[in-house]
Enzyme design. Structure first.
Site, short mmCIF file in Angstrom:
data_model
loop_
_atom_site.label_atom_id
_atom_site.label_comp_id
_atom_site.label_asym_id
_atom_site.label_seq_id
_atom_site.Cartn_x
_atom_site.Cartn_y
_atom_site.Cartn_z
CE1 TYR A 168 -15.90 11.58 -16.71
CE2 TYR A 168 -15.27 11.79 -14.37
CZ TYR A 168 -15.61 10.93 -15.39
OH TYR A 168 -16.07 9.46 -15.35
NE ARG B 85 -2.98 0.56 3.39
CZ ARG B 85 -2.18 0.50 4.48
NH1 ARG B 85 -1.32 1.66 4.78
NH2 ARG B 85 -2.31 -0.40 5.42
C1 LIG Z 1 -12.85 9.55 -16.54
C2 LIG Z 1 -12.29 10.62 -16.14
C3 LIG Z 1 -12.17 11.04 -14.91
C4 LIG Z 1 -12.49 10.15 -13.87
O1 LIG Z 1 -11.43 8.91 -14.01
P1 LIG Z 1 -11.60 7.47 -13.76
O2 LIG Z 1 -10.52 6.95 -14.04
O3 LIG Z 1 -12.93 6.87 -14.46
O4 LIG Z 1 -12.02 7.48 -12.28
C5 LIG Z 1 -11.75 12.54 -14.65
N1 LIG Z 1 -11.52 13.36 -15.35
C6 LIG Z 1 -11.80 13.30 -16.82
C7 LIG Z 1 -11.61 14.29 -17.35
C8 LIG Z 1 -12.21 11.92 -17.31
O5 LIG Z 1 -12.60 11.82 -18.40
#
Ligand SMILES: *Cc1c(COP(=O)(O)O)cnc(C)c1O
Length: 397
Positions: free
Chosen positions: A116, A64
């Site tokens: 997002y 971890r």
């Molecule tokens: C997909 C995405 C995230 C989140 O990432 P995950 O790996 O799905 O947790 C954050 N920011 C943007 C711009 C994304 O496209």
């Protein structure tokens, strides 16, 4: 102390700022494997490490806290973003989650109004109830942003280009504003990758990635990454990473490292295919609006030109008439593009933000932000561009 050891471990790999980017994707921050000379870092699928005497070990005690495969990935992202420190997490959102844990109740965070969807949900549905205050604004409008700053403002969180409206935010300009007011600047660099844009070089303090997308690049892993230069914040983030434990596994770190090795080649193709798809959409009568930084009438085309190497493979558009039924017909007819969430993989994907990635955003917020019923987001892959254009043409007409 594991924290300072982790920091000194970091120093080992990062000695290659002089390499060009296309060399760094393959060698940046990497140290030779001593056991058998393996060219790829092995997948150290282990939770713990033998100690010769209590407290005496080879630099790793428990996975971890640190794991050699994850460590190789952390050094890689640090190298690509011209950073001193890199950290890898179990997902992009857990990386953002770790960043939010740097703050305390009462602190204010300003972010973009078309964030997002998952970040928006994390901010509003989780961290708001722990006392962080979030303000969403159009970060293109610096005068408006400046008016929102108070002594409690601790972070400005930028995404550029944004998802799904492909707004471009001027990182260097926001960074000046942040420096003047002693505010941290964090940039979600998922859409651009360090190949197209390096926020730390433009004045940001923290850069974050959903490595799930372009960095890993093959739609086969969920992973998050952070890179930064400030030693104090890095120590805090390592402390949070180890204390909260949202680390990525060694297999996922390996897959992401493997993906990164072709990042430059893939991004060039994503960008050139993106341009061809854009050219097609531009002359298509059934298409009303197009959102792509390469469009000359894009509100921040000049900023994109200044801060990005190329314009990327993410394109959004709407159908004339704004009918959801057109979206259904269109997505059903596509054969090469797959209807799916996510982006940035080798295969082309199509997404309907209002019902998919941004369904967790209230309808009135969606509409204010331009996420209409007929808005479609394309993640243009690296297939043959003629097949992609053909596929779109058949499905639209
Ligand atoms: C997909 C995405 C995230 C989140 O990432 P995950 O790996 O799905 O947790 C954050 N920011 C943007 C711009 C994304 O496209």
């Amino acid at each position: 102390m594991y924290i300072s050891r982790t920091l000194s471990n970091h120093a080992r790999g990062i000695n290659n700022r002089i390499m060009k980017f296309n060399t760094k994707v393959i060698h940046g921050g990497q140290i030779k494997e001593k056991g058998y000379g393996a060219v790829m870092p092995p997948i150290y699928q282990t939770s713990t490490y033998a100690q010769s005497e209590p407290g005496v070990h080879e630099g790793y005690e428990y996975s971890r806290t640190q794991n050699p495969t994850r460590h190789a990935l952390e050094n890689s992202i640090a190298s690509l973003e011209n950073a001193k420190y890199g950290l890898a997490f179990s997902s992009g959102l857990s990386a953002i989650d770790a960043i939010l844990k740097l703050f305390k109740p009462g602190d204010e965070i300003i972010s973009t109004h078309d964030l997002y969807g998952g970040s928006y949900r994390l901010f509003n549905k989780i961290y708001k109830k722990y006392g962080l205050k979030f303000i969403f604004e159009d970060l293109k409008d610096l005068e408006k942003v400046e008016k929102l700053i108070t002594p409690k403002t601790k972070l400005i969180w930028v995404e550029t280009p944004t998802n799904p409206m492909i707004n471009v935010i001027d990182i260097a300009a926001i960074s000046e504003l942040c420096k003047k007011n002693n505010i941290l600047l964090g940039v979600d660099n998922t859409f651009s990758t360090p190949y197209l844009q390096r926020p730390l070089d433009l004045g940001a303090d923290i850069v974050m990635h959903s490595g799930t997308k372009y960095l890993a690049g093959h739609s086969d892993v969920i992973i998050g990454l952070i890179a930064l230069n400030d030693e104090k914040i890095a120590e805090n983030l390592f402390f949070i990473q180890n204390s909260s434990g949202a680390i990525c596994g060694p297999m996922d770190a390996f897959l992401t490292l493997r993906g990164i090795k072709t990042l430059h080649v893939r991004m060039d193709r994503h960008c050139s295919n993106g341009e061809k798809v854009f050219e097609y959409l531009k002359q298509c009568k059934k298409v009303e609006k197009i959102y792509w930084p390469g469009l000359e009438s894009h509100p921040n085309h000049l900023v994109a030109k200044k801060q990005m190497k190329k314009f990327g493979g993410m394109i959004s558009f709407t159908f004339a008439g704004n009918m959801y039924s057109d979206v259904v017909k269109f997505t059903k007819k596509l054969k090469v593009f797959t209807l799916a969430e996510s982006l940035g993989g080798v295969e082309s994907l199509v997404n309907h933000p209002a019902t998919m990635t941004h369904a967790s955003m209230p309808k009135k917020d969606r509409e204010r932000n331009g996420i209409t019923e007929s808005l479609i987001r394309l993640s243009v892959g690296i297939e043959d561009s003629a097949d992609l254009v053909n596929d779109l043409d058949k499905a639209i007409n």
